[in-house]
Design a protein around this motif. Structure first.
Motif, PDB file in Angstrom:
ATOM      1  N   UNK A   3      11.382 -24.142  20.154  1.00 24.16           N
ATOM      2  CA  UNK A   3      11.902 -22.880  19.633  1.00 24.16           C
ATOM      3  C   UNK A   3      11.154 -22.460  18.372  1.00 24.16           C
ATOM      4  N   UNK A   4      11.048 -23.356  17.411  1.00 23.94           N
ATOM      5  CA  UNK A   4      10.390 -23.021  16.154  1.00 23.94           C
ATOM      6  C   UNK A   4       8.901 -22.741  16.358  1.00 23.94           C
ATOM      7  N   UNK A   5       8.275 -23.467  17.252  1.00 26.29           N
ATOM      8  CA  UNK A   5       6.855 -23.244  17.525  1.00 26.29           C
ATOM      9  C   UNK A   5       6.617 -21.856  18.118  1.00 26.29           C
ATOM     10  N   UNK A   6       7.476 -21.462  19.045  1.00 27.99           N
ATOM     11  CA  UNK A   6       7.296 -20.172  19.718  1.00 27.99           C
ATOM     12  C   UNK A   6       7.558 -19.000  18.785  1.00 27.99           C
TER      13      UNK A   6
ATOM     14  N   UNK B  17      17.117 -19.550  25.265  1.00 27.17           N
ATOM     15  CA  UNK B  17      17.467 -18.141  25.476  1.00 27.17           C
ATOM     16  C   UNK B  17      17.207 -17.308  24.222  1.00 27.17           C
ATOM     17  N   UNK B  18      17.476 -17.881  23.052  1.00 26.62           N
ATOM     18  CA  UNK B  18      17.250 -17.151  21.814  1.00 26.62           C
ATOM     19  C   UNK B  18      15.764 -16.965  21.534  1.00 26.62           C
ATOM     20  N   UNK B  19      14.946 -17.873  22.004  1.00 25.65           N
ATOM     21  CA  UNK B  19      13.492 -17.687  21.895  1.00 25.65           C
ATOM     22  C   UNK B  19      13.079 -16.420  22.619  1.00 25.65           C
ATOM     23  N   UNK B  20      13.589 -16.229  23.820  1.00 24.94           N
ATOM     24  CA  UNK B  20      13.256 -15.042  24.602  1.00 24.94           C
ATOM     25  C   UNK B  20      13.720 -13.770  23.894  1.00 24.94           C
ATOM     26  N   UNK B  21      14.898 -13.826  23.310  1.00 25.71           N
ATOM     27  CA  UNK B  21      15.431 -12.652  22.605  1.00 25.71           C
ATOM     28  C   UNK B  21      14.584 -12.316  21.382  1.00 25.71           C
ATOM     29  N   UNK B  22      14.272 -13.303  20.584  1.00 20.72           N
ATOM     30  CA  UNK B  22      13.503 -13.052  19.371  1.00 20.72           C
ATOM     31  C   UNK B  22      12.118 -12.499  19.681  1.00 20.72           C
ATOM     32  N   UNK B  23      11.492 -13.016  20.695  1.00 16.42           N
ATOM     33  CA  UNK B  23      10.165 -12.512  21.054  1.00 16.42           C
ATOM     34  C   UNK B  23      10.250 -11.111  21.656  1.00 16.42           C
TER      35      UNK B  23
ATOM     36  N   UNK C 114      11.629 -33.969  11.573  1.00 21.42           N
ATOM     37  CA  UNK C 114      10.231 -33.603  11.756  1.00 21.42           C
ATOM     38  C   UNK C 114       9.958 -32.114  11.644  1.00 21.42           C
ATOM     39  N   UNK C 115      10.853 -31.385  10.979  1.00 22.85           N
ATOM     40  CA  UNK C 115      10.704 -29.932  10.853  1.00 22.85           C
ATOM     41  C   UNK C 115       9.760 -29.557   9.719  1.00 22.85           C
ATOM     42  N   UNK C 116       9.726 -30.359   8.665  1.00 19.85           N
ATOM     43  CA  UNK C 116       8.971 -29.977   7.467  1.00 19.85           C
ATOM     44  C   UNK C 116       7.480 -30.285   7.554  1.00 19.85           C
ATOM     45  N   UNK C 117       7.096 -31.150   8.473  1.00 15.33           N
ATOM     46  CA  UNK C 117       5.677 -31.525   8.555  1.00 15.33           C
ATOM     47  C   UNK C 117       5.108 -31.315   9.952  1.00 15.33           C
ATOM     48  N   UNK C 118       5.674 -30.373  10.678  1.00 18.37           N
ATOM     49  CA  UNK C 118       5.206 -30.138  12.042  1.00 18.37           C
ATOM     50  C   UNK C 118       3.834 -29.466  12.018  1.00 18.37           C
ATOM     51  N   UNK C 119       2.888 -29.908  12.828  1.00 18.55           N
ATOM     52  CA  UNK C 119       1.536 -29.329  12.803  1.00 18.55           C
ATOM     53  C   UNK C 119       1.428 -27.966  13.475  1.00 18.55           C
ATOM     54  N   UNK C 120       2.444 -27.566  14.251  1.00 18.36           N
ATOM     55  CA  UNK C 120       2.363 -26.316  15.012  1.00 18.36           C
ATOM     56  C   UNK C 120       2.975 -25.140  14.261  1.00 18.36           C
ATOM     57  N   UNK C 121       4.089 -25.365  13.590  1.00 22.30           N
ATOM     58  CA  UNK C 121       4.764 -24.288  12.864  1.00 22.30           C
ATOM     59  C   UNK C 121       4.990 -24.703  11.409  1.00 22.30           C
TER      60      UNK C 121
END
Length: 329
Positions: A173-176, A290-296, A202-209
């Motif tokens: 979700x956070x990556x997208x 589902x919220x990923x789809x909505x936000x995008x 692992x949210x604070x040091x994620x390499x993607x987002x």
């Protein structure tokens, strides 16, 4: 101080653990706000504080009372008993459970949002609270503000590993959404717990987002309504005031499992389904997918606040062109 002198500033000396701390408040602040200011100075969480002042000890346990009701002198001394939380996870398990949320009628929403005393509280919070950026704000991006407890994480269920309590698809979700949104995490808990839990997940040091910033309970303000008394909320105006060149009411959306947190900015709030009983529900929970789809889907709209986020699951592009009718948050 006489009742009615709500804007008069009080300077309090709070004695705790052999030290004295200076705390400044106004008459229109509540006891809850006083405890928040004491927390800023001492790191003792409001729920751990017991305030002692001659003849007023019992009344100071009522967080909803305004300081103007105590007839304090402009400069007073009181004693605080409390303990700094070192074991943050134990603190969360021991924290009070909110049994349910509540709806506010349209008149109450407007009253809270437009009431002068709440605007003044927000301005004071803007001047007092400093937002530390973890990563730079990005020009042209929307802003997504996320709660933690029951939104991203089940903080009540026992587990040997925090990953077991993480909401499914969190990293996906956070990556997208990071492609279109800067992300700020705002929790009604202490900053130490926010940093610990987001680090463990692992949210604070994620390499993607990247996470733009973290906010805690000290960024919240206290409001009062006739039907539901005093409660804390998360005013997005705090973020907008600190970063006006990047974020505003038109490009911000906030996820929280408590509707009350949107009362100062109801047009920007989306009530997410709470994630509880992780061991039973993590195999079936699809909320973040589902919220990923909505936000995008809404990311390119010029004004996110015109949407009725209560109907996000049935959103179509035509919805953004219709007048919205939001009678409740």
């Amino acid at each position: 101080m006489a009742a009615g002198d709500g804007l008069e500033e009080l300077t309090l000396t709070v004695k705790w653990s052999g030290e004295e701390y200076t705390v400044r408040v106004c008459g229109d602040d509540s006891v809850a706000e006083l405890k928040r200011r004491i927390c800023e100075a001492t790191n003792v969480l409001p729920k751990r504080q017991k305030l002692l002042y001659p003849k007023l000890a019992n009344r100071l346990s009522d967080d909803s009372l305004l300081l103007s009701q105590f007839n304090f002198k402009p400069s007073i001394k009181m004693t605080m008993i409390g303990t700094v939380e070192d074991d943050i996870i134990v603190d969360q398990v021991d924290s009070p459970e909110i049994a349910d949320d509540f709806d506010l009628g349209q008149d109450e929403v407007v009253d809270c949002k437009d009431k002068e005393v709440n605007k003044q509280k927000l301005q004071r919070r803007i001047s007092q609270y400093k937002i530390k950026l973890l990563n730079p704000c990005r020009k042209g991006k929307n802003l997504l503000v996320l709660d933690i407890d029951y939104t991203l994480f089940d903080h009540r269920s026992p587990a040997e590993n925090p990953q077991e309590l993480m909401r499914p698809y969190l990293h996906e979700f956070l990556s997208a959404v990071h492609a279109e949104y800067d992300i700020i995490i705002w929790s009604a808990t202490s900053m130490k717990w926010v940093e610990l839990k987001m680090g463990q997940l692992g949210v604070l040091n994620n390499p993607v987002y990247k996470i733009t910033a973290l906010l805690d309970l000290l960024a919240m303000i206290t409001v009062q309504t006739d039907s539901h008394g005093t409660f804390n909320c998360k005013p997005l105006g705090l973020i907008w005031a600190h970063f006006p060149e990047f974020y505003n009411s038109k490009n911000t959306i906030m996820f929280d499992d408590l509707r009350r947190n949107f009362v100062m900015n109801p047009q920007n709030g989306l009530t997410i389904r709470p994630f509880r009983k992780a061991h039973l529900n993590r195999s079936s929970d699809q909320e973040l997918v589902k919220l990923t789809q909505y936000l995008l889907a809404i990311a390119e709209l010029p004004d996110l606040s015109v949407l009725d986020h209560r109907n996000w699951e049935s959103y179509t592009e035509d919805d953004s062109k219709r007048p919205r009718h939001r009678s409740r948050i």
